[in-house]
Each structure stands twice: as C-alpha cells, then as structure tokens.
Write a protein that holds these residues in place. Structure first.
Motif, short mmCIF file in Angstrom:
data_model
loop_
_atom_site.label_atom_id
_atom_site.label_comp_id
_atom_site.label_asym_id
_atom_site.label_seq_id
_atom_site.Cartn_x
_atom_site.Cartn_y
_atom_site.Cartn_z
N THR A 10 -2.61 -10.30 10.99
CA THR A 10 -1.71 -11.36 11.43
C THR A 10 -0.70 -10.83 12.44
N ARG A 11 0.50 -10.51 12.01
CA ARG A 11 1.56 -10.14 12.95
C ARG A 11 1.41 -8.73 13.52
N ALA A 12 0.82 -7.84 12.73
CA ALA A 12 0.59 -6.44 13.15
C ALA A 12 1.88 -5.74 13.56
N ARG A 13 2.95 -5.97 12.81
CA ARG A 13 4.21 -5.28 13.09
C ARG A 13 4.06 -3.82 12.66
N ARG A 14 4.30 -2.92 13.57
CA ARG A 14 4.05 -1.50 13.29
C ARG A 14 4.91 -0.96 12.16
N TRP A 15 6.16 -1.38 12.10
CA TRP A 15 7.04 -0.84 11.07
C TRP A 15 6.60 -1.27 9.68
N VAL A 16 6.00 -2.46 9.56
CA VAL A 16 5.47 -2.91 8.26
C VAL A 16 4.25 -2.08 7.89
N LEU A 17 3.37 -1.83 8.85
CA LEU A 17 2.18 -1.02 8.59
C LEU A 17 2.56 0.39 8.16
N VAL A 18 3.52 0.98 8.88
CA VAL A 18 3.97 2.33 8.52
C VAL A 18 4.63 2.32 7.14
N GLY A 19 5.42 1.28 6.86
CA GLY A 19 6.06 1.17 5.56
C GLY A 19 5.06 1.07 4.42
N ALA A 20 3.98 0.31 4.64
CA ALA A 20 2.94 0.19 3.62
C ALA A 20 2.27 1.53 3.34
N ILE A 21 2.02 2.28 4.40
CA ILE A 21 1.42 3.62 4.23
C ILE A 21 2.37 4.54 3.49
N PHE A 22 3.66 4.51 3.85
CA PHE A 22 4.66 5.31 3.15
C PHE A 22 4.73 4.93 1.67
N GLY A 23 4.61 3.64 1.40
CA GLY A 23 4.67 3.18 0.01
C GLY A 23 3.54 3.73 -0.83
N VAL A 24 2.33 3.75 -0.27
CA VAL A 24 1.19 4.33 -0.99
C VAL A 24 1.42 5.81 -1.24
N ALA A 25 1.91 6.51 -0.21
CA ALA A 25 2.17 7.95 -0.38
C ALA A 25 3.25 8.20 -1.43
N ALA A 26 4.29 7.36 -1.45
CA ALA A 26 5.40 7.55 -2.39
C ALA A 26 5.00 7.20 -3.83
N ALA A 27 4.00 6.34 -3.99
CA ALA A 27 3.56 5.97 -5.33
C ALA A 27 2.78 7.10 -6.01
N LEU A 28 2.15 7.97 -5.21
CA LEU A 28 1.36 9.09 -5.74
C LEU A 28 0.34 8.60 -6.76
N SER A 29 -0.33 7.52 -6.41
CA SER A 29 -1.35 6.93 -7.29
C SER A 29 -2.72 7.47 -6.89
N THR A 30 -3.51 7.85 -7.88
CA THR A 30 -4.84 8.39 -7.60
C THR A 30 -5.69 7.39 -6.83
N ILE A 31 -5.75 6.16 -7.32
CA ILE A 31 -6.59 5.16 -6.67
C ILE A 31 -5.97 4.67 -5.36
N GLY A 32 -4.64 4.73 -5.25
CA GLY A 32 -3.97 4.20 -4.07
C GLY A 32 -4.34 4.92 -2.79
N ILE A 33 -4.45 6.24 -2.86
CA ILE A 33 -4.79 7.01 -1.66
C ILE A 33 -6.18 6.62 -1.17
N GLY A 34 -7.12 6.48 -2.10
CA GLY A 34 -8.47 6.07 -1.72
C GLY A 34 -8.50 4.65 -1.18
N LEU A 35 -7.74 3.75 -1.79
CA LEU A 35 -7.73 2.35 -1.33
C LEU A 35 -7.16 2.22 0.07
N MET A 36 -6.21 3.06 0.43
CA MET A 36 -5.67 2.98 1.78
C MET A 36 -6.71 3.39 2.80
N PHE A 37 -7.51 4.42 2.50
CA PHE A 37 -8.60 4.77 3.41
C PHE A 37 -9.60 3.62 3.51
N LEU A 38 -9.88 2.98 2.38
CA LEU A 38 -10.79 1.83 2.40
C LEU A 38 -10.23 0.71 3.26
#
Length: 287
Positions: free
Chosen positions: A97-125
């Motif tokens: 949709t909007r493709a706002r870069r700061w939101v995309l970067v924030g989502a990636i940071f959120g996955v990294a900060a969660a340190l979830s086993t499945i989360g890292i794989g889901l982000m690559f997916l």
C-alpha cells in the motif's frame, strides 16, 4: 495500524541499542501489568515483564545463554512471539500500500527486537512474498526469488545463532520439548477422533499453545475452518487475493506453530475486514 507497529518496532530497536551501550535500568519509565505474568523485578536480571523503557518499549524478558544476554521486547502485545507476527503482517501490508520506508524499517526492527525463533524466518518469507507479488517481470524469476527466500526462512528458523530451533533445543530444551509434547498429544487425539473432543477440553502443560496443539480438541474441520478464516482468502485466485493471503501468512503460521493467536477475535477482524489493498497511493500520502 501499520504506523503504530512501525513506531513500536523503531522504539524497541532504539531501546535495545541504548541498553547495549549503557544499561537498560537508566531507561526505565514505568510498568504495565500483563495478565498471567508477574511484574516483580527479577533479582538476577533486573528486568520485569511489562516494564516500559525509553523511548516507548515494553520488555518481555531477557534471553540468556552461556554466551549472550539479550533483551526481548513485545511491543505492548502479550508476548514477543505475538509482536513479531504483527510486525511481519505490517511489513507486507505496508509494502503493498503506502510503502513508507520508516514503517518497513520499524517492522524489521520489531522482529529483531522480539528475538522470536519463528519471527526471523517469517520475515524472510515476507521478503519473498512481497518480491514475488510486487516486482514486475517474468513469473519464473519472481517464483525463483520466492523459493530462494523461503529457503532462507527455513534456514533462519533452524540455524540462527542462539534463537534458532537447533540452538534453543540445547539451551532452552524444556520450552521446545513441552511444545512438541503438546502438539504430539493433540495429533494422537486427532488420529483417534478426527471430529475432536470439543473446544477447551485440552489438558496438560502447553495444551492449546498453538493451532496444532488444539487440533485434537477442535477436530479436523475446526482446524481447517480456522485456517481458512485467518488466511483472508476470498474464494478467488488473483493478485489482490494473493496479496491478502501474503499479509495474513505470518498470523496464520504463528497461530499454527507458535502462539494461540486464533483465540483472539482481533485476528479474525483483521483477516475479514482488512482495508482493500491498493496498487498505488498518492505520493503525498507516503509520509
């Protein structure tokens, strides 16, 4: 919604970096009580679940092994494993949709900060799904990109240092073993009684922890119906439907293998009442 997730992810990333450079205690603001969790400060780690740290990050716990000690953040969700699912959802939805870069970067940071086993794989997916559905070009090339990134997703879940499944099976064996036992018990029940024993009749530790662990109780039909509803599919095959499925994929996969998301009504609201995806947004709207 995506903007809020992006802000929470950016905040968690900033807090994690500041904690590494000068300690997290000096960033403490207050504590929010989370049902089912103690807010008492751990004497060993100095951290409490639900603690809020500057700029605006909620702590979940501290991930420790013999080699590292890392902070996990949950973004005001009940668990870090739930936070990562919504970060992955926001990444895909925002990309379409909007493709706002700061939101995309924030989502990636959120996955990294969660340190979830499945989360890292889901982000690559999600990287693969967004690439396959957004990029122009021949279908073969886009599918190849999806396959390659899906392979990275599997490798990330298994082999990521410290938080990967193979590493956690050694350092956090009880957590992995209890979940495996709950899923195995559920599948045994499903094979014996495909109709299921009835919702909320589960028993034992971690029973109902994810959709597989619930399958023996809700039955095969209940399992498939919940998958269908959460997927966001509209009984047609076109690009917009595939984008909707891509957005919902992390929620579905997290519910199936990791967290009991299917027990939250909000998941179904998001899947059934999502704002229609749009190919392009006005340039002025991309803030």
């Amino acid at each position: 919604f995506c903007a809020v997730i992006g802000l929470l992810g950016l905040s968690a990333g900033v807090t994690a970096l500041l904690a590494l450079t000068g300690g997290i205690e000096r960033l403490y603001l207050t504590t929010v009580e989370i049902k089912g969790y103690s807010t008492a400060v751990d004497a060993e780690t100095g951290l409490s679940t639900g603690a809020i740290y500057l700029p605006f990050s909620m702590a979940y716990n501290r991930f420790t092994t013999d080699e590292v000690e890392l902070f996990r953040f949950c973004g005001f969700f009940r668990e870090a494993g739930i936070f990562q699912a919504f970060c992955c959802f926001a990444f895909a939805y925002e990309s379409f949709t909007r493709a706002r870069r700061w939101v995309l970067v924030g989502a990636i940071f959120g996955v990294a900060a969660a340190l979830s086993t499945i989360g890292i794989g889901l982000m690559f997916l999600q990287f693969g799904l967004v690439y396959a559905l957004r990029q122009p070009g021949r279908l073969r090339g886009r599918l190849l990109g999806l396959v390659v990134l899906s392979g990275f997703a599997v490798a990330a879940i298994l082999f990521t240092p410290h938080v990967g499944l193979l590493a956690k099976s050694i350092t956090h064996y009880t957590t992995v073993a209890d979940r495996e036992a709950a899923m195995s018990r559920s599948l045994d029940l499903l094979m014996t009684n495909p109709i299921g024993t009835g919702p909320y009749t589960w028993f034992g530790q971690n029973a109902g922890i994810n959709l597989i662990a619930q399958a023996g109780y809700i039955g095969a039909i209940g399992f498939l119906l919940q998958l269908f509803i959460m997927s966001g599919w509209r009984l047609r095959i076109d690009r917009e439907s595939l984008k909707r499925i891509a957005c919902c994929a992390p929620l579905v996969l997290t519910a199936v293998a990791s967290q009991p998301l299917n027990g939250a009504p909000m998941i179904y609201v998001m899947a059934l009442a999502m704002i229609p995806l749009q190919q392009a947004m006005p340039l002025w709207f991309r803030v």
